[in-house]
Design a protein around this motif. Structure first.
Motif, short mmCIF file in Angstrom:
data_model
loop_
_atom_site.label_atom_id
_atom_site.label_comp_id
_atom_site.label_asym_id
_atom_site.label_seq_id
_atom_site.Cartn_x
_atom_site.Cartn_y
_atom_site.Cartn_z
N ASN A 58 0.84 -1.19 0.00
CA ASN A 58 0.00 0.00 0.00
C ASN A 58 0.88 1.24 0.00
O ASN A 58 0.61 2.21 -0.70
CB ASN A 58 -0.93 0.01 1.21
N GLY B 172 0.13 0.75 -3.92
CA GLY B 172 -1.17 1.36 -3.71
C GLY B 172 -1.08 2.87 -3.68
O GLY B 172 -0.03 3.47 -3.97
N TRP C 65 -1.44 -0.73 -7.93
CA TRP C 65 -2.18 -1.85 -7.34
C TRP C 65 -3.68 -1.69 -7.60
O TRP C 65 -4.31 -2.55 -8.19
CB TRP C 65 -1.89 -1.91 -5.85
#
Length: 330
Positions: A60, A88, A118
């Motif tokens: 992330n 992310g 992502w």
């Protein structure tokens, strides 16, 4: 940590402040919510990956808070042929002005590193001091499609250097937007990556931005976009048949232009399409010179405006006596 073929490991936050790697090898998939590196000493994602084995990492966010050395998006020993790194919306970040990343292995093996969104757009940030942030090593590909195949934008704010023989490819249906420069002055690297834009991806350069002095090639149905300002391509520019040049007027009073070193012209192989994005700001009327390097009046070269989606003020394009592309503005 060993991640076997077909296995998936889902981890929360990781603080990597000791040891040289996140895992010993990864033949499957490893997802990390937030990864932070502190301390000093080279770090790698894997150690003994071996050849012929692919790996997938998902983050992330990643934050490099190291006080020295490199964090390698790659392997410490022999590399696999295809490492994929998803990021992310938290993106790739820095804390402090000594931290640096290397995209690719630090060894001689010619592995491919693929950088992908992502689930949304993400940014590769710059340091507070705008120092060197990322080094390209071997082959790096920016696939602009996310995990579900949706086109996204990767925003590149980092200052770069490169190792000998490195290359950058832009693929997918989205955009890589480069807003910084290669470190080419005051003791910077003397190596520059070659850059290839593959259909139907877009490589966009902000005002004065570049990825070094390496050669840039735009393939058929791929797009290279420049924003308002002069963008100079010191390593040369090749436009293959069906390539698109996009000129985005992000400032009304500043024309986006493509330039090459004095006396050099682009290698143009056939038809070149010119795009004016729909969100371009309406410049004052008249003719706007979009290139200052000539070469578009060569035999067998044609230049045409993409009318679909173009703003109404963009009338047409032609080539002047100096061989440069000129936009006629209503």
């Amino acid at each position: 940590l060993y991640v076997g073929t077909g296995a998936k490991v889902d981890v929360g936050d990781i603080l990597l402040n000791a040891g040289g790697r996140l895992s010993y090898l990864n033949y499957g998939e490893m997802a990390v919510t937030n990864l932070t590196m502190t301390g000093k000493g080279d770090r790698h994602l894997t150690y003994n990956q071996g050849t012929g084995y692919s790996s997938v990492f998902k983050f992330n966010s990643v934050t490099n808070s190291m006080t020295g050395n490199w964090f390698y998006l790659g392997n410490a020993e022999k590399v696999n042929s295809n490492s994929v790194f998803y990021f992310g919306e938290g993106g790739v970040n820095f804390s402090g002005n000594a931290a640096t990343y290397c995209f690719g292995s630090n060894q001689k093996y010619d592995g491919l590193v693929i950088i992908r969104p992502w689930y949304g757009d993400f940014t590769i940030a710059k340091r507070d001091d705008d120092g060197v942030c990322v080094r390209f090593n071997h082959k790096v590909e920016f696939n602009t499609n996310d995990e579900s195949g949706v086109p996204r934008t990767i925003i590149w704010e980092a200052k770069t250097i490169s190792n000998r023989g490195s290359s950058v490819a832009v693929t997918g249906n989205g955009t890589l937007l480069v807003n910084n420069t290669h470190f080419i002055e005051g003791g910077g690297s003397s190596y520059y990556p070659s850059v290839t834009v593959m259909a139907p991806a877009t490589l966009a350069f902000g005002k004065g931005a570049n990825l070094g002095k390496g050669a840039v090639t735009v393939e058929k149905d791929a797009t290279m976009e420049v924003l308002s300002g002069i963008n100079k391509f010191d390593g040369g520019l090749t436009l293959n048949d069906g390539a698109t040049l996009s000129f985005n007027f992000t400032e009304r009073a500043v024309t986006p232009q493509i330039a090459l070193p004095e006396g050099e012209t682009p290698a143009v192989n056939g038809a070149v399409k010119v795009k004016i994005p729909a969100d371009s700001k309406w410049p004052t009327g008249g003719k706007k010179i979009l290139t200052t390097c000539g070469g578009f009046n060569a035999e067998g070269v044609t230049v045409s405006l993409i009318t679909e989606g173009a703003p109404k003020w963009a009338k047409n394009v032609d080539v002047n006596a100096d061989g440069n592309i000129v936009l006629d503005v209503k």
